[in-house]
Design an enzyme around this catalytic site. Structure first.
Site, PDB file in Angstrom:
ATOM      1  N   ASP A   1     -30.609  10.381  -5.467  1.00  0.00           N
ATOM      2  CA  ASP A   1     -29.415  10.044  -5.760  1.00  0.00           C
ATOM      3  C   ASP A   1     -28.904  10.265  -7.429  1.00  0.00           C
ATOM      4  O   ASP A   1     -29.433   9.962  -8.145  1.00  0.00           O
ATOM      5  CB  ASP A   1     -29.416   8.274  -5.600  1.00  0.00           C
ATOM      6  CG  ASP A   1     -29.493   7.807  -4.090  1.00  0.00           C
ATOM      7  OD1 ASP A   1     -29.039   8.525  -3.368  1.00  0.00           O
ATOM      8  OD2 ASP A   1     -29.879   6.759  -4.078  1.00  0.00           O
TER       9      ASP A   1
ATOM     10  N   ASP B   1     -31.588  11.600 -13.153  1.00  0.00           N
ATOM     11  CA  ASP B   1     -30.043  11.168 -13.837  1.00  0.00           C
ATOM     12  C   ASP B   1     -30.204   9.780 -14.426  1.00  0.00           C
ATOM     13  O   ASP B   1     -29.123   9.122 -14.940  1.00  0.00           O
ATOM     14  CB  ASP B   1     -29.213  11.109 -12.614  1.00  0.00           C
ATOM     15  CG  ASP B   1     -29.121   9.861 -11.877  1.00  0.00           C
ATOM     16  OD1 ASP B   1     -30.380   9.926 -11.269  1.00  0.00           O
ATOM     17  OD2 ASP B   1     -28.225   9.095 -11.551  1.00  0.00           O
TER      18      ASP B   1
ATOM     19  N   GLY C   1     -31.438   4.321 -10.026  1.00  0.00           N
ATOM     20  CA  GLY C   1     -33.136   4.912 -10.102  1.00  0.00           C
ATOM     21  C   GLY C   1     -34.012   3.426  -9.451  1.00  0.00           C
ATOM     22  O   GLY C   1     -35.107   3.768  -9.379  1.00  0.00           O
ATOM     23  N   VAL C   2     -33.607   2.452  -9.890  1.00  0.00           N
ATOM     24  CA  VAL C   2     -34.407   1.142  -9.528  1.00  0.00           C
ATOM     25  C   VAL C   2     -34.499   0.796  -7.978  1.00  0.00           C
ATOM     26  O   VAL C   2     -33.439   1.157  -7.210  1.00  0.00           O
ATOM     27  CB  VAL C   2     -34.302  -0.039 -10.295  1.00  0.00           C
ATOM     28  CG1 VAL C   2     -34.389   0.410 -11.751  1.00  0.00           C
ATOM     29  CG2 VAL C   2     -33.110  -0.608 -10.117  1.00  0.00           C
TER      30      VAL C   2
ATOM     31  N   ASP D   1     -35.195  13.993  -8.378  1.00  0.00           N
ATOM     32  CA  ASP D   1     -34.648  12.781  -7.954  1.00  0.00           C
ATOM     33  C   ASP D   1     -33.400  12.881  -7.034  1.00  0.00           C
ATOM     34  O   ASP D   1     -32.870  14.074  -6.860  1.00  0.00           O
ATOM     35  CB  ASP D   1     -33.988  11.945  -9.109  1.00  0.00           C
ATOM     36  CG  ASP D   1     -33.190  10.913  -8.850  1.00  0.00           C
ATOM     37  OD1 ASP D   1     -34.032   9.884  -8.411  1.00  0.00           O
ATOM     38  OD2 ASP D   1     -32.021  10.686  -9.158  1.00  0.00           O
TER      39      ASP D   1
ATOM     40  N   SER E   1     -35.191   5.840  -3.088  1.00  0.00           N
ATOM     41  CA  SER E   1     -34.617   5.485  -2.072  1.00  0.00           C
ATOM     42  C   SER E   1     -35.395   5.535  -0.518  1.00  0.00           C
ATOM     43  O   SER E   1     -36.164   6.441  -0.431  1.00  0.00           O
ATOM     44  CB  SER E   1     -33.337   6.130  -1.863  1.00  0.00           C
ATOM     45  OG  SER E   1     -32.697   5.906  -0.657  1.00  0.00           O
ATOM     46  N   LYS E   2     -35.589   4.246   0.147  1.00  0.00           N
ATOM     47  CA  LYS E   2     -35.927   4.366   1.284  1.00  0.00           C
ATOM     48  C   LYS E   2     -35.150   5.020   2.614  1.00  0.00           C
ATOM     49  O   LYS E   2     -35.414   5.190   3.687  1.00  0.00           O
ATOM     50  CB  LYS E   2     -36.197   2.727   2.032  1.00  0.00           C
ATOM     51  CG  LYS E   2     -37.289   2.294   0.881  1.00  0.00           C
ATOM     52  CD  LYS E   2     -37.653   0.671   1.468  1.00  0.00           C
ATOM     53  CE  LYS E   2     -38.618   0.245   0.725  1.00  0.00           C
ATOM     54  NZ  LYS E   2     -39.091  -1.089   0.958  1.00  0.00           N
ATOM     55  N   ASN E   3     -33.893   5.588   1.890  1.00  0.00           N
ATOM     56  CA  ASN E   3     -32.877   6.192   2.937  1.00  0.00           C
ATOM     57  C   ASN E   3     -33.242   7.736   2.666  1.00  0.00           C
ATOM     58  O   ASN E   3     -32.208   8.503   3.265  1.00  0.00           O
ATOM     59  CB  ASN E   3     -31.572   5.706   2.658  1.00  0.00           C
ATOM     60  CG  ASN E   3     -31.356   4.416   3.195  1.00  0.00           C
ATOM     61  OD1 ASN E   3     -31.598   4.099   4.411  1.00  0.00           O
ATOM     62  ND2 ASN E   3     -31.012   3.290   2.395  1.00  0.00           N
TER      63      ASN E   3
HETATM   64  P1  B16 Z   1     -32.389   2.534  -1.182  1.00  0.00           P
HETATM   65  P2  B16 Z   1     -33.097   7.693  -6.632  1.00  0.00           P
HETATM   66  C1  B16 Z   1     -32.310   5.173  -5.942  1.00  0.00           C
HETATM   67  O1  B16 Z   1     -32.579   6.340  -5.517  1.00  0.00           O
HETATM   68  C2  B16 Z   1     -30.948   4.897  -6.433  1.00  0.00           C
HETATM   69  O2  B16 Z   1     -30.601   5.586  -7.575  1.00  0.00           O
HETATM   70  C3  B16 Z   1     -31.083   3.548  -6.626  1.00  0.00           C
HETATM   71  O3  B16 Z   1     -29.459   2.863  -7.066  1.00  0.00           O
HETATM   72  C4  B16 Z   1     -31.185   2.521  -5.373  1.00  0.00           C
HETATM   73  O4  B16 Z   1     -31.310   1.175  -5.636  1.00  0.00           O
HETATM   74  C5  B16 Z   1     -32.478   2.994  -5.050  1.00  0.00           C
HETATM   75  O5  B16 Z   1     -32.633   4.590  -4.835  1.00  0.00           O
HETATM   76  C6  B16 Z   1     -33.112   2.584  -3.727  1.00  0.00           C
HETATM   77  O6  B16 Z   1     -32.262   2.947  -2.638  1.00  0.00           O
HETATM   78  O7  B16 Z   1     -31.590   1.053  -0.986  1.00  0.00           O
HETATM   79  O8  B16 Z   1     -31.513   3.426  -0.352  1.00  0.00           O
HETATM   80  O9  B16 Z   1     -33.909   2.350  -0.569  1.00  0.00           O
HETATM   81  O10 B16 Z   1     -32.011   7.682  -7.682  1.00  0.00           O
HETATM   82  O11 B16 Z   1     -34.445   7.287  -7.188  1.00  0.00           O
HETATM   83  O12 B16 Z   1     -33.163   8.839  -5.745  1.00  0.00           O
HETATM   84 MG    MG Z   2     -31.175   8.897  -9.438  1.00  0.00          MG
END
Ligand code: B16
Ligand code: MG
Length: 213
Positions: free
Chosen positions: A11, A171, A47-48, A9, A117-119
């Site tokens: 974030d 996490d 994670g969501v 994962d 995350s899309k980033n």
């Molecule tokens: P974004 P992960 C998740 O990343 C984050 O934990 C979560 O808080 C966030 O809403 C989600 O990515 C979407 O992120 O806005 O950047 O597309 O933990 O799956 O790596």
């Molecule tokens: Mg995470």
């Protein structure tokens, strides 16, 4: 040798962008009159997906928002968040994570990212790890978010390995659920260390070295 690969994962595991997420959502909350958005609420967003995270925040509002308004709010939050990500550099990757990743790579393990995350690519580039991983599957490539296992199954597919050969590192509780639902063994950091379906609780990221020996 139990596992041939690790799917991480992003974030909360590779980097601590979860604090930026919280601060950006908090700023958005303030701008629409939600003054009681707390870190505890932010923990439920771990994670969501972005849109699901927005729904968690909007539960604190008396107002109803149209789908169009929700998209605009999510975009607004993402702009604030991207500005924060822009301040990140290679120095934001902890030494513990960096040396562990390099040691795992040297030992011949395949390494992938499975993030909502899309980033994801932007973050990896900021950290100087834009071309380090053998496969990257992110929020742009999936139609169902965690706890659905899609993101991890796609990552395993890209590595050319079945789930039983891959360890998922998470996490968040929804991420542990996603890994387990896909037939993966899961290692957990932070709150994920205490989840029932976590096979390997981690005290620190470097504990992965002993598990992968
Ligand atoms: P974004 P992960 C998740 O990343 C984050 O934990 C979560 O808080 C966030 O809403 C989600 O990515 C979407 O992120 O806005 O950047 O597309 O933990 O799956 O790596
Ligand atoms: Mg995470």
């Amino acid at each position: 040798m139990k596992f041939k690969a690790i799917i991480f994962d992003l974030d909360g595991v590779i980097c601590s962008t979860d604090e930026f997420h919280f601060l950006a959502w908090k700023q958005l909350a303030d701008s629409i009159g939600i003054t009681n958005f707390t870190r505890a609420d932010g923990d439920f967003q771990r994670g969501v997906s972005r849109m699901e995270s927005l729904e968690i925040l909007l539960r604190k509002s008396d107002r109803q928002f149209s789908d169009e308004e929700k998209l605009a709010l999510a975009e607004q939050k993402n702009c604030i968040y991207r500005q924060m990500l822009g301040t990140m550099s290679e120095a934001d990757l902890s030494e513990n994570v960096r040396t562990t990743l390099v040691a795992l790579r040297k030992s011949g393990k395949k390494l992938a990212i499975g993030s909502s995350s899309k980033n994801t690519m932007y973050i990896l580039e900021r950290l100087g790890f834009g071309s380090f991983f053998d496969a990257v599957v992110d929020g742009n490539m999936i139609s169902r978010g965690k706890p659905d296992p899609e993101v991890f199954l796609k990552a395993a597919e890209r590595l050319g390995l079945p789930p039983e050969d891959c360890l998922v590192v998470e996490d968040a509780a929804v991420g542990v659920e996603a890994g387990a639902a896909g037939g993966f063994s899961v290692a957990g950091l932070g709150e994920a260390a205490g989840c029932e379906k976590t096979a390997y609780p981690l005290g620190t990221f470097a504990d992965l070295l002993a598990i992968m020996q």
